[in-house]
Design a protein around this motif. Structure first.
Motif, PDB file in Angstrom:
ATOM      1  N   ASP A 132     -77.619  65.490   7.257  1.00 57.60           N
ATOM      2  CA  ASP A 132     -77.221  66.178   8.495  1.00 57.60           C
ATOM      3  C   ASP A 132     -76.428  65.263   9.423  1.00 57.60           C
ATOM      4  O   ASP A 132     -76.717  65.156  10.621  1.00 57.60           O
ATOM      5  CB  ASP A 132     -78.455  66.726   9.232  1.00 57.60           C
ATOM      6  N   ASP A 133     -75.429  64.621   8.853  1.00 62.15           N
ATOM      7  CA  ASP A 133     -74.617  63.686   9.631  1.00 62.15           C
ATOM      8  C   ASP A 133     -73.129  64.002   9.481  1.00 62.15           C
ATOM      9  O   ASP A 133     -72.307  63.118   9.291  1.00 62.15           O
ATOM     10  CB  ASP A 133     -74.899  62.251   9.174  1.00 62.15           C
ATOM     11  N   SER A 134     -72.778  65.268   9.548  1.00 62.44           N
ATOM     12  CA  SER A 134     -71.382  65.666   9.375  1.00 62.44           C
ATOM     13  C   SER A 134     -70.476  65.057  10.429  1.00 62.44           C
ATOM     14  O   SER A 134     -69.274  64.867  10.203  1.00 62.44           O
ATOM     15  CB  SER A 134     -71.260  67.195   9.410  1.00 62.44           C
ATOM     16  N   ALA A 135     -71.035  64.713  11.572  1.00 58.69           N
ATOM     17  CA  ALA A 135     -70.228  64.117  12.641  1.00 58.69           C
ATOM     18  C   ALA A 135     -70.050  62.615  12.472  1.00 58.69           C
ATOM     19  O   ALA A 135     -69.298  61.981  13.209  1.00 58.69           O
ATOM     20  CB  ALA A 135     -70.872  64.405  14.001  1.00 58.69           C
ATOM     21  N   GLY A 136     -70.750  62.017  11.507  1.00 61.72           N
ATOM     22  CA  GLY A 136     -70.593  60.593  11.271  1.00 61.72           C
ATOM     23  C   GLY A 136     -71.310  59.706  12.271  1.00 61.72           C
ATOM     24  O   GLY A 136     -70.877  58.595  12.554  1.00 61.72           O
ATOM     25  N   VAL A 137     -72.423  60.201  12.820  1.00 65.99           N
ATOM     26  CA  VAL A 137     -73.181  59.400  13.791  1.00 65.99           C
ATOM     27  C   VAL A 137     -73.951  58.290  13.075  1.00 65.99           C
ATOM     28  O   VAL A 137     -73.948  57.129  13.488  1.00 65.99           O
ATOM     29  CB  VAL A 137     -74.167  60.301  14.580  1.00 65.99           C
ATOM     30  N   VAL A 138     -74.625  58.643  11.984  1.00 61.75           N
ATOM     31  CA  VAL A 138     -75.376  57.645  11.219  1.00 61.75           C
ATOM     32  C   VAL A 138     -74.440  56.718  10.465  1.00 61.75           C
ATOM     33  O   VAL A 138     -74.704  55.523  10.315  1.00 61.75           O
ATOM     34  CB  VAL A 138     -76.341  58.342  10.228  1.00 61.75           C
TER      35      VAL A 138
END
Length: 220
Positions: A19-25
């Protein structure tokens, strides 16, 4: 069957699992590092199971030493090309023979990989030789790079990368991908074992024994 996948699709698959489609992790720089590690791991398993899939060859001009290709991993064979469609395999120079071929002229009879070069014995005065080798894993430059995987093995990359990200970012990896990853790895290891059993590593022609040139794992 083989699939060609882009690094961008691999990254998207791995991010969707956590659940990191935004690239936060995983930012763009970090995740490429994990993709490279996962791809090299899968590629090494492929080499054990089916090295011929990646083997390539390059034409070289006969000389005392010839530089190895930039993407060289292991040499399969070196052939002397007498004419179009006519080749003769060189044998790998053994220690016991290394002083008996220190001459020059005529086509080479043997080769050996020393350092960053292929050395030909005796030293030929030109001529065309074919270097058959296994290359290193495809270099991942950016997310447009394409990878050649077995059908369905993009999922292996997704899960391997997702696992690495969760561990590195202290996101509480609970081992959820271990069974699937181990199943694919075990299948490729089994394929490698069956290949050893199925393919003769030594073939004979008359009274002369030759190592199987298809087996990249013989000592260089």
């Amino acid at each position: 069957m083989a699939d060609t996948v882009t690094v961008a699709s691999v990254i998207a698959g791995a991010r969707s699992l956590i659940d990191d489609s935004a690239g936060v992790v995983s930012d763009a720089t970090d995740i490429l590092i994990y993709v490279r590690h996962a791809w090299k791991r899968l590629y090494s398993l492929y080499l054990g199971a089916e090295p011929d899939r990646f083997r390539t060859e390059v034409s070289i001009t006969g000389a005392a030493t010839v530089a190895l290709p930039a993407d060289w991993l292991s040499t399969v064979a070196v052939d002397y090309q007498q004419s179009a469609g006519v080749r003769f395999p060189l044998r790998r120079l053994q220690e016991a023979d290394r002083n008996s071929l220190l001459t020059s002229g005529g086509p080479a009879l043997a080769y050996r990989v020393i350092g960053e070069n292929i050395c030909l014995y005796p030293t030929p005065s030109g001529g065309t030789y074919i270097h058959v080798y296994v290359p290193t894993a495809t270099a991942i430059v950016n997310d447009a790079t394409t990878l050649n995987v077995r059908a369905g093995h993009d999922e292996y990359l997704h899960k391997d990368i997702a696992r690495a990200l969760l561990k590195a970012k202290d996101e509480g990896y609970d081992g959820r991908y271990e069974d699937e990853l181990k199943q694919i790895e075990a299948s490729l290891v089994e394929d490698a074992a069956l290949r050893y059993m199925r393919d003769a590593n030594e073939i004979r022609s008359g009274d002369t024994a030759y190592f199987d040139a298809a087996d990249y794992r013989w000592p260089r």
